[in-house]
Design an enzyme around this catalytic site. Structure first.
Site, PDB file in Angstrom:
ATOM      1  N   THR A 107      18.141   1.681  19.568  1.00 26.71           N
ATOM      2  CA  THR A 107      17.857   1.748  21.008  1.00 26.71           C
ATOM      3  C   THR A 107      16.610   0.984  21.371  1.00 26.71           C
ATOM      4  OG1 THR A 107      18.964   3.853  21.235  1.00 26.71           O
ATOM      5  CG2 THR A 107      17.279   3.378  22.867  1.00 26.71           C
ATOM      6  N   TYR A 134      23.652   2.586  27.553  1.00 27.80           N
ATOM      7  CA  TYR A 134      23.169   1.245  27.222  1.00 27.80           C
ATOM      8  C   TYR A 134      23.815   0.834  25.918  1.00 27.80           C
ATOM      9  CZ  TYR A 134      20.498   4.104  24.027  1.00 27.80           C
ATOM     10  OH  TYR A 134      20.154   5.023  23.066  1.00 27.80           O
ATOM     11  N   THR A 169      17.348   5.599  16.187  1.00 27.40           N
ATOM     12  CA  THR A 169      16.812   6.942  15.900  1.00 27.40           C
ATOM     13  C   THR A 169      17.828   7.843  15.205  1.00 27.40           C
ATOM     14  OG1 THR A 169      17.503   7.709  18.082  1.00 27.40           O
ATOM     15  CG2 THR A 169      15.240   6.879  17.865  1.00 27.40           C
ATOM     16  N   ASP A 170      19.124   7.512  15.258  1.00 27.18           N
ATOM     17  CA  ASP A 170      20.126   8.414  14.672  1.00 27.18           C
ATOM     18  C   ASP A 170      19.901   8.643  13.182  1.00 27.18           C
ATOM     19  OD1 ASP A 170      23.186   7.731  16.584  1.00 27.18           O
ATOM     20  OD2 ASP A 170      21.186   8.449  17.150  1.00 27.18           O
ATOM     21  N   LYS A 230      15.345  14.033  13.798  1.00 27.52           N
ATOM     22  CA  LYS A 230      15.688  13.945  15.218  1.00 27.52           C
ATOM     23  C   LYS A 230      16.262  15.300  15.637  1.00 27.52           C
ATOM     24  CE  LYS A 230      18.407  11.006  18.396  1.00 27.52           C
ATOM     25  NZ  LYS A 230      19.281   9.802  18.427  1.00 27.52           N
ATOM     26  N   GLU A 286      20.744  33.783  -1.991  1.00 25.69           N
ATOM     27  CA  GLU A 286      22.040  34.177  -1.423  1.00 25.69           C
ATOM     28  C   GLU A 286      23.167  33.889  -2.415  1.00 25.69           C
ATOM     29  OE1 GLU A 286      22.503  35.124   1.876  1.00 25.69           O
ATOM     30  OE2 GLU A 286      24.664  35.186   1.833  1.00 25.69           O
TER      31      GLU A 286
HETATM   32  N1  DGL Z   1      23.130   4.193  18.280  1.00 24.52           N
HETATM   33  C1  DGL Z   1      21.917   4.971  18.092  1.00 24.52           C
HETATM   34  C2  DGL Z   1      21.093   4.358  16.965  1.00 24.52           C
HETATM   35  O1  DGL Z   1      21.092   3.127  16.818  1.00 24.52           O
HETATM   36  C3  DGL Z   1      21.117   4.979  19.338  1.00 24.52           C
HETATM   37  C4  DGL Z   1      20.001   5.948  19.267  1.00 24.52           C
HETATM   38  C5  DGL Z   1      18.663   5.268  19.163  1.00 24.52           C
HETATM   39  O2  DGL Z   1      18.481   4.238  18.505  1.00 24.52           O
HETATM   40  O3  DGL Z   1      17.765   5.882  19.727  1.00 24.52           O
HETATM   41  O4  DGL Z   1      20.465   5.133  16.228  1.00 24.52           O
END
Ligand code: DGL
Length: 362
Positions: A45, A59, A125-126, A198, A319
């Site tokens: 992103t 986007y 971020t993923d 995240k 557990e």
């Molecule tokens: N498609 C996600 C990625 O590239 C978008 C999320 C992001 O980058 O914040 O991880």
């Protein structure tokens, strides 16, 4: 692309008009004192672009090239001598083990160069938390390596990518960031690449560490409040230079009514270990236990993690009879981080007791 750069400009221009008269710009270090920082761009992103400034969630990721990212934050020049390389241009949900190896080997090459003082990696971020942890395990350097992303594309109002990138370069060029492991900076916070994940997918304060961030970066200055406790980077026993492939490790999710289908499928697909993303403290449904016991007997490693979202804490024999089953526990690592550690660890041992030691230490 010009319009994308253009859309960055208002943010910067607005800043100039908003600055009260007489505010002294930050002291600019003499050029020869500036650190040399390389920005490796991989997509995500932070390199995203939307149709309008109102599109903060709609986007396309991985569109804007690294030169444009750097041009969008001219203040970087006050922090460091910066140059950019486009390693990948992908959304991070598509990052593969091969991508991790390629990135890791390139980072090691740069870190070994006397011309490089710090490295910033722009990333989606993923899976940012996975890449950051992987590098934390295998990069044998004390130099700052900072992974950074953004929750909004640069074309959006109040885009967070510019300041996140500025902060990342500030930390990567700061001597005080040396020896602290791979770091992640978003939302003015500095997190350990090992701990951070995240926690939400729609807020700029998306990244959390269960035991707290290491520090803050404010106006280009790093403030530290704690240090990493686990082995990392220069103290790691793993070395990217000695890793040619990463064994397949899969994650099977635990939930009500679950059966053993996914575990059997992953074993069939050649997984060398299965991360059980369990409920609670890594609990395993009674219907699934016999299959996991059988898979372990066939040589597949079974590692219990927890999918609780504020951070699990899985202990041995709490557990499940892990000693009897010869299973491993992931302690406080979430399933996706446990997968990274298991895959790296399996490049050096197949022994479950050694694996457990590694999970306690990293
Ligand atoms: N498609 C996600 C990625 O590239 C978008 C999320 C992001 O980058 O914040 O991880």
């Amino acid at each position: 692309m010009k319009d994308v750069l253009h859309s960055f400009a208002p943010g910067v221009l607005a800043l100039l008009f908003l600055l009260p008269q007489g505010v002294q710009a930050k002291e600019v270090a003499a050029p020869q004192q500036l650190a040399n920082v390389v920005i490796l761009a991989t997509g995500g992103t932070i390199a995203g672009a939307g149709a309008s400034a109102a599109n903060s969630a709609t986007y396309q990721a991985a569109k804007v090239p690294v030169e444009q990212l750097i041009a969008g934050v001219p203040e970087l020049k006050q922090l460091a001598n910066v140059r950019g390389e486009q390693v990948f241009q992908i959304a991070s949900e598509s990052i593969s083990n091969d991508n991790l190896l390629q990135l890791g080997k390139h980072v090691a090459q740069l870190a070994a160069s006397a011309e490089v003082d710090g490295i910033v990696i722009t990333h989606g971020t993923d899976t940012l938390e996975e890449t950051a942890y992987f590098l934390n395990l295998v990069e044998r350097t004390d130099k700052p390596i900072v992974v950074v992303g953004s929750m909004r594309p640069g074309t959006a109002m109040s885009a967070d990518g510019m300041l996140n990138l500025y902060n990342a370069v500030a930390v990567a060029s700061d001597q005080s960031a040396r020896g602290k492991g791979v770091l992640v900076t978003l939302n003015d916070e500095i997190h350990a690449g090992r701990d951070v994940s995240k926690s939400v997918n729609i807020k700029t304060e998306a990244f959390k560490s269960p035991w707290g961030p290491l520090g803050m970066v404010v106006e280009g200055k790093s403030y530290w409040f704690r240090l990493p406790a686990k082995r990392h980077t220069a103290q790691s026993e793993f070395d990217i230079a000695k890793i040619s492939s990463l064994p397949r490790v899969d994650i099977a999710y635990g939930y009500g009514n679950v059966d053993d289908t996914s575990y059997k499928a992953f074993a069939q697909a050649g997984a060398k270990a299965i991360i059980h993303a369990g409920t609670g403290n890594g609990s395993v449904a009674s219907r699934v236990v016999p299959t996991l016991q059988a898979l372990r007997k066939d040589g597949l490693q079974v590692i219990r993690s927890s999918h609780v979202n504020q951070g699990g804490f899985v202990l041995r024999n709490a557990e499940q009879p892990d000693d009897k089953n010869d299973w491993v526990v992931a302690h406080d690592l979430n399933p996706q981080k446990a997968r990274i550690l298991a895959s790296v660890a399996l490049t050096s041992t197949q022994d479950s007791r050694e694996l457990q030691r590694i999970f306690w230490e990293y």
